[in-house]
Scaffold this motif. Structure first.
Motif, PDB file in Angstrom:
ATOM      1  N   TYR A 180     -19.191 112.989  60.304  1.00  0.00           N
ATOM      2  CA  TYR A 180     -19.235 111.712  60.057  1.00  0.00           C
ATOM      3  C   TYR A 180     -18.606 111.198  61.905  1.00  0.00           C
ATOM      4  N   GLY A 181     -18.483 109.829  61.928  1.00  0.00           N
ATOM      5  CA  GLY A 181     -18.239 109.676  63.432  1.00  0.00           C
ATOM      6  C   GLY A 181     -18.089 108.479  63.566  1.00  0.00           C
ATOM      7  N   GLY A 182     -18.029 107.398  64.890  1.00  0.00           N
ATOM      8  CA  GLY A 182     -18.383 106.210  65.513  1.00  0.00           C
ATOM      9  C   GLY A 182     -20.071 105.755  65.542  1.00  0.00           C
ATOM     10  N   HIS A 183     -19.880 105.154  66.860  1.00  0.00           N
ATOM     11  CA  HIS A 183     -21.358 104.557  66.252  1.00  0.00           C
ATOM     12  C   HIS A 183     -21.025 103.173  67.547  1.00  0.00           C
ATOM     13  N   GLY A 184     -22.516 102.749  67.222  1.00  0.00           N
ATOM     14  CA  GLY A 184     -22.971 101.782  68.413  1.00  0.00           C
ATOM     15  C   GLY A 184     -22.689 100.340  67.628  1.00  0.00           C
ATOM     16  N   ILE A 185     -22.403  99.134  68.165  1.00  0.00           N
ATOM     17  CA  ILE A 185     -22.687  97.598  67.275  1.00  0.00           C
ATOM     18  C   ILE A 185     -22.726  96.730  68.265  1.00  0.00           C
ATOM     19  N   GLY A 186     -22.857  95.708  67.853  1.00  0.00           N
ATOM     20  CA  GLY A 186     -23.374  94.010  68.198  1.00  0.00           C
ATOM     21  C   GLY A 186     -23.658  93.520  66.908  1.00  0.00           C
ATOM     22  N   ARG A 187     -25.070  92.857  66.941  1.00  0.00           N
ATOM     23  CA  ARG A 187     -25.386  92.121  65.956  1.00  0.00           C
ATOM     24  C   ARG A 187     -25.542  92.202  65.026  1.00  0.00           C
ATOM     25  N   GLU A 188     -25.220  94.132  64.873  1.00  0.00           N
ATOM     26  CA  GLU A 188     -25.501  95.339  63.361  1.00  0.00           C
ATOM     27  C   GLU A 188     -24.149  95.664  63.550  1.00  0.00           C
ATOM     28  N   MET A 189     -23.729  96.133  62.700  1.00  0.00           N
ATOM     29  CA  MET A 189     -23.168  97.063  62.169  1.00  0.00           C
ATOM     30  C   MET A 189     -22.590  98.524  63.077  1.00  0.00           C
ATOM     31  N   HIS A 190     -24.168  98.522  62.253  1.00  0.00           N
ATOM     32  CA  HIS A 190     -24.359 100.386  62.305  1.00  0.00           C
ATOM     33  C   HIS A 190     -25.515 100.851  63.545  1.00  0.00           C
ATOM     34  N   MET A 191     -25.134 100.874  64.702  1.00  0.00           N
ATOM     35  CA  MET A 191     -26.551 100.994  65.459  1.00  0.00           C
ATOM     36  C   MET A 191     -26.608 102.357  66.498  1.00  0.00           C
ATOM     37  N   ASP A 192     -27.549 102.638  66.583  1.00  0.00           N
ATOM     38  CA  ASP A 192     -27.431 103.702  68.037  1.00  0.00           C
ATOM     39  C   ASP A 192     -26.778 103.304  68.987  1.00  0.00           C
ATOM     40  N   PRO A 193     -26.204 104.804  69.843  1.00  0.00           N
ATOM     41  CA  PRO A 193     -26.533 105.572  69.443  1.00  0.00           C
ATOM     42  C   PRO A 193     -25.268 106.434  68.058  1.00  0.00           C
ATOM     43  N   PHE A 194     -25.410 107.838  67.616  1.00  0.00           N
ATOM     44  CA  PHE A 194     -24.488 108.239  66.988  1.00  0.00           C
ATOM     45  C   PHE A 194     -23.303 108.295  68.135  1.00  0.00           C
ATOM     46  N   LEU A 195     -22.148 107.919  67.321  1.00  0.00           N
ATOM     47  CA  LEU A 195     -20.638 108.606  68.530  1.00  0.00           C
ATOM     48  C   LEU A 195     -20.437 110.063  67.978  1.00  0.00           C
ATOM     49  N   ALA A 196     -20.321 111.461  67.748  1.00  0.00           N
ATOM     50  CA  ALA A 196     -19.540 112.206  67.743  1.00  0.00           C
ATOM     51  C   ALA A 196     -18.175 112.686  67.744  1.00  0.00           C
ATOM     52  N   ASN A 197     -17.662 113.141  67.188  1.00  0.00           N
ATOM     53  CA  ASN A 197     -16.188 113.262  67.174  1.00  0.00           C
ATOM     54  C   ASN A 197     -15.721 114.290  67.823  1.00  0.00           C
TER      55      ASN A 197
END
Length: 265
Positions: A180-197
């Protein structure tokens, strides 16, 4: 023959679009503060959900989470061994000493804000307080790496390094939740890229001015391994150890990282 290849970058927004995202993020911040104020012994997690939804809708915004892939609520309320995606219910009543992570999102004028924090209900024990503090410090280390010309995994590595630094300061180990981790965000809540912790630095797309990511470490007092409960949403630690989750939506700017989900004092 030499080919010019376009550098891959984390998606970026204009200054005006960042301001619009900050407006959505401010709604999320107010909702989180209201939820924390309401989170008392004897209160149900569904009551907390009602508080958040009211704040969001009063601001003319829409809860990001409600209806997202069928999720039934406006917040994720994850208590004790629950890491993320806990579903609020009328039967889950907060008790003294519970550790709760609240994740909240809002859409305002088409832009998303996403943020989370962890706190104790009533009295707290040192282990829980330090776990939450370590998760916050890890997030802040990731935020500090949101700089132009850095790469995606430079943030991952900063989060991991921040976790190890907190563990050394606290004299104990923390589990970095796997998968699990972070993510891109903008006009959508979950966008690429996935951000590992966690991970090695120097890999993935480059950060540029205007790049936006949701940075969200999740740590535990034990294992890094989790499972999903039968509701197909709630993620719990495999060993039953307590977990914490902190998150901010953050932009790269020429003047340093800009947190777009600020909370009122």
């Amino acid at each position: 023959m030499v080919f010019n290849r376009k550098k891959k970058v984390v998606p970026f927004r204009s200054a005006g679009e960042l301001d619009a995202m900050a407006a959505a993020g401010a709604v999320v911040g107010r909702a989180l503060v209201a939820v924390r104020a309401a989170a008392a012994v004897g209160v149900s997690t569904l009551e907390l959900d009602d508080v958040a939804e009211q704040v969001i809708r009063d601001a003319g915004a829409v809860p990001s989470f409600k209806g997202y892939h069928g999720f039934p609520a406006s917040i994720c309320a994850s208590v004790n061994e629950r890491v993320v995606h806990g579903i609020p219910t009328p039967t889950e009543i907060l008790a003294d000493g519970d550790l709760i992570s609240i994740d909240c999102g809002a859409i305002l004028d088409g832009w998303h804000g996403d943020s989370a924090w962890t706190f104790s209900v009533g009295s707290s024990i040192d282990a829980d307080r330090l776990l939450s503090e370590a998760t916050k410090l890890s997030m802040e280390a990731g935020i500090a790496a949101m700089l132009p010309d850095n790469r995606l995994t430079d943030i991952s590595h900063a989060i991991e390094t921040g976790t190890h630094a907190a563990a050394a300061e606290h004299g104990r180990a923390y589990g970095i939740v796997d998968g699990y981790g972070g993510h891109g965000i903008g006009r959508e809540m979950h966008m690429d890229p996935f951000l590992a912790n966690e991970g090695e630095p120097g890999r993935g797309p480059h950060l540029v001015v205007g790049s936006v990511l949701a940075i969200e470490p999740m740590l535990t007092l034990g294992t890094s391994q989790t499972k999903v409960l039968e509701d197909d949403w709630t993620v719990v630690t495999l060993d039953g150890s307590r977990a914490a989750h902190w998150e901010h939506t953050v932009a790269v700017t020429e003047d340093g990282p800009r947190i777009l989900t600020l909370r009122p004092e």
